[in-house]
Scaffold this active site. Structure first.
Site, PDB file in Angstrom:
ATOM      1  N   ARG A  22      -6.564 -18.319   7.891  1.00 19.58           N
ATOM      2  CA  ARG A  22      -7.439 -17.205   8.277  1.00 19.58           C
ATOM      3  C   ARG A  22      -7.735 -16.254   7.116  1.00 19.58           C
ATOM      4  O   ARG A  22      -8.622 -15.414   7.216  1.00 19.58           O
ATOM      5  CB  ARG A  22      -6.778 -16.425   9.431  1.00 19.58           C
ATOM      6  N   CYS A  49       6.775  22.193  -1.204  1.00 19.50           N
ATOM      7  CA  CYS A  49       6.947  22.544  -2.611  1.00 19.50           C
ATOM      8  C   CYS A  49       8.025  23.617  -2.807  1.00 19.50           C
ATOM      9  O   CYS A  49       8.256  24.439  -1.905  1.00 19.50           O
ATOM     10  CB  CYS A  49       5.624  23.052  -3.193  1.00 19.50           C
ATOM     11  N   CYS A 154       1.507   9.705   7.180  1.00 23.48           N
ATOM     12  CA  CYS A 154       2.158  10.786   6.444  1.00 23.48           C
ATOM     13  C   CYS A 154       1.181  11.942   6.264  1.00 23.48           C
ATOM     14  O   CYS A 154       0.067  11.748   5.769  1.00 23.48           O
ATOM     15  CB  CYS A 154       2.637  10.279   5.091  1.00 23.48           C
ATOM     16  N   HIS A 160       8.856  12.545   0.013  1.00 20.90           N
ATOM     17  CA  HIS A 160       9.901  12.966   0.941  1.00 20.90           C
ATOM     18  C   HIS A 160      10.165  11.881   1.971  1.00 20.90           C
ATOM     19  O   HIS A 160       9.404  10.921   2.105  1.00 20.90           O
ATOM     20  CB  HIS A 160       9.498  14.262   1.660  1.00 20.90           C
ATOM     21  N   GLU A 314      -1.571  -9.335  18.691  1.00 20.76           N
ATOM     22  CA  GLU A 314      -0.264  -8.783  18.325  1.00 20.76           C
ATOM     23  C   GLU A 314       0.283  -7.864  19.418  1.00 20.76           C
ATOM     24  O   GLU A 314       1.480  -7.856  19.691  1.00 20.76           O
ATOM     25  CB  GLU A 314      -0.349  -8.006  17.004  1.00 20.76           C
TER      26      GLU A 314
END
Length: 345
Positions: A22, A49, A154, A160, A314
């Site tokens: 595929r 920060c 994120c 982090h 899936e």
């Protein structure tokens, strides 16, 4: 390699459909935006920060290494009340308590793990082990995980990770506990210790290795460039690593993550996390069936802009992949170990 087939995942007791042919189909689907290259090194408005003010009004210290603090928006809290009794077995609830922490790897926002020095990565590993021991003294499960990149959800580019300690064993932990326990009972050796020895000998799915660790694209991988980081020695928990093993872990993590970035010459997105033997009350039990390991789940498939989606088949049937694990491993293995941003022009 040429024809579709199913592969068994003994760690999750499920199957993945492999359909390598595929990869030849044309792509007219979603194209992602490449990760930004202009992240400022320090931004007073970035709550991660040094010296910045977070959402709860607290001001971060001027930290120069790793920095750990309580998550301002925790998914788990230590004093959550008990849910009410259920009036039907189809409507069950259970108590869920814990603590959530955030750990900054470095004070600079424009730096990621593959671009950090070995000593800086080693400091991250030591902080991970310290948190595992501290939180694991009372909580049965401590999940360290890093979501890297906006593609993985994120919300902040600063380097982090998160650490969630829970009063219960999550689904994946329960599943891996059962499968590893069964394997040891049936075969007399921890599953992932035996698996690491097999992959080290076969080498066809090997990405990088050193004296203490190896990284493979697992035989049963679901994500295109998914990898599994394994120790060669039988180790149950992160905090059990020896001093030298922590140094070699920093080295192999850096090598793997440089290869990831070099694959499409972008800051490679992924979700990663550590799995080890349960803690808290389990510290007094025999957990010899467990073997420490880390999972890396990157979404990119064909380029920096084309990702794998877990949808359709899936979600409704079973996992499926287009690229064979052997093809993915060979491609990663052959990549240089000098970061593309650091090569001589």
């Amino acid at each position: 390699a040429e024809h579709q087939h199913a592969r068994y995942n003994p760690l999750r007791d499920d199957w993945v459909l492999v359909s390598a042919h595929r990869m030849k189909r044309p792509w007219q689907g979603q194209l992602e935006k490449p990760p930004p290259e202009d992240v400022p090194r320090w931004d007073p408005n970035n709550p991660l920060c040094p010296g910045a003010t977070r959402a709860n009004g607290e001001v971060n210290p001027q930290y120069e290494g790793t920095f750990v603090f309580p998550n301002d928006f925790p998914a788990l809290q230590p004093d959550a009340p008990e849910p009410g009794d259920s009036d039907h077995p189809l409507f069950r609830a259970a108590a869920a308590r814990g603590v959530c922490k955030v750990m900054c790897f470095h004070p600079w926002s424009d730096l990621t793990l593959p671009l950090m020095s070995l000593s800086e990565i080693r400091a991250v590993i030591d902080a991970w082990a310290e948190l595992m021991a501290e939180l694991g003294a009372s909580y049965p499960w401590v999940q360290i995980f890093e979501n890297k990149g906006a593609m993985m959800g994120c919300s902040n580019p600063h380097p982090h990770c998160q650490v969630w300690a829970s009063s219960f064993l999550p689904n994946e932990a329960c599943l891996e506990d059962r499968t590893q326990r069964q394997h040891l009972s049936q075969h007399g050796v921890p599953m992932l210790l035996e698996y690491a020895e097999q992959e080290a000998r076969r080498k066809e799915r090997l990405v990088v290795e050193n004296t203490d660790w190896l990284v493979v694209v697992p035989y049963w991988a679901t994500w295109p460039y998914q990898t599994l980081l394994l120790p060669r020695r039988h180790v149950c928990r992160l905090q059990d690593l020896r001093d030298g093993e922590r140094d070699s872990l920093a080295s192999i993590m850096q090598r793997l993550l440089i290869k990831y970035d070099n694959l499409f010459e972008v800051s490679f997105p992924y979700s990663m996390g550590w799995h080890g033997a349960p803690t808290g009350p389990y510290l007094e039990e025999d957990c010899g069936h467990w073997q420490l390991h880390a999972h890396y789940y990157p979404p990119l498939l064909r380029s920096a802009t084309i990702r794998k989606f877990m949808v359709g088949y899936e979600m409704l049937a079973q996992a499926q992949r287009d690229l064979t694990p052997e093809q993915a491993a060979e491609r990663l293995r052959n990549l240089p170990e000098v970061h593309y941003k650091q090569r001589a022009k």
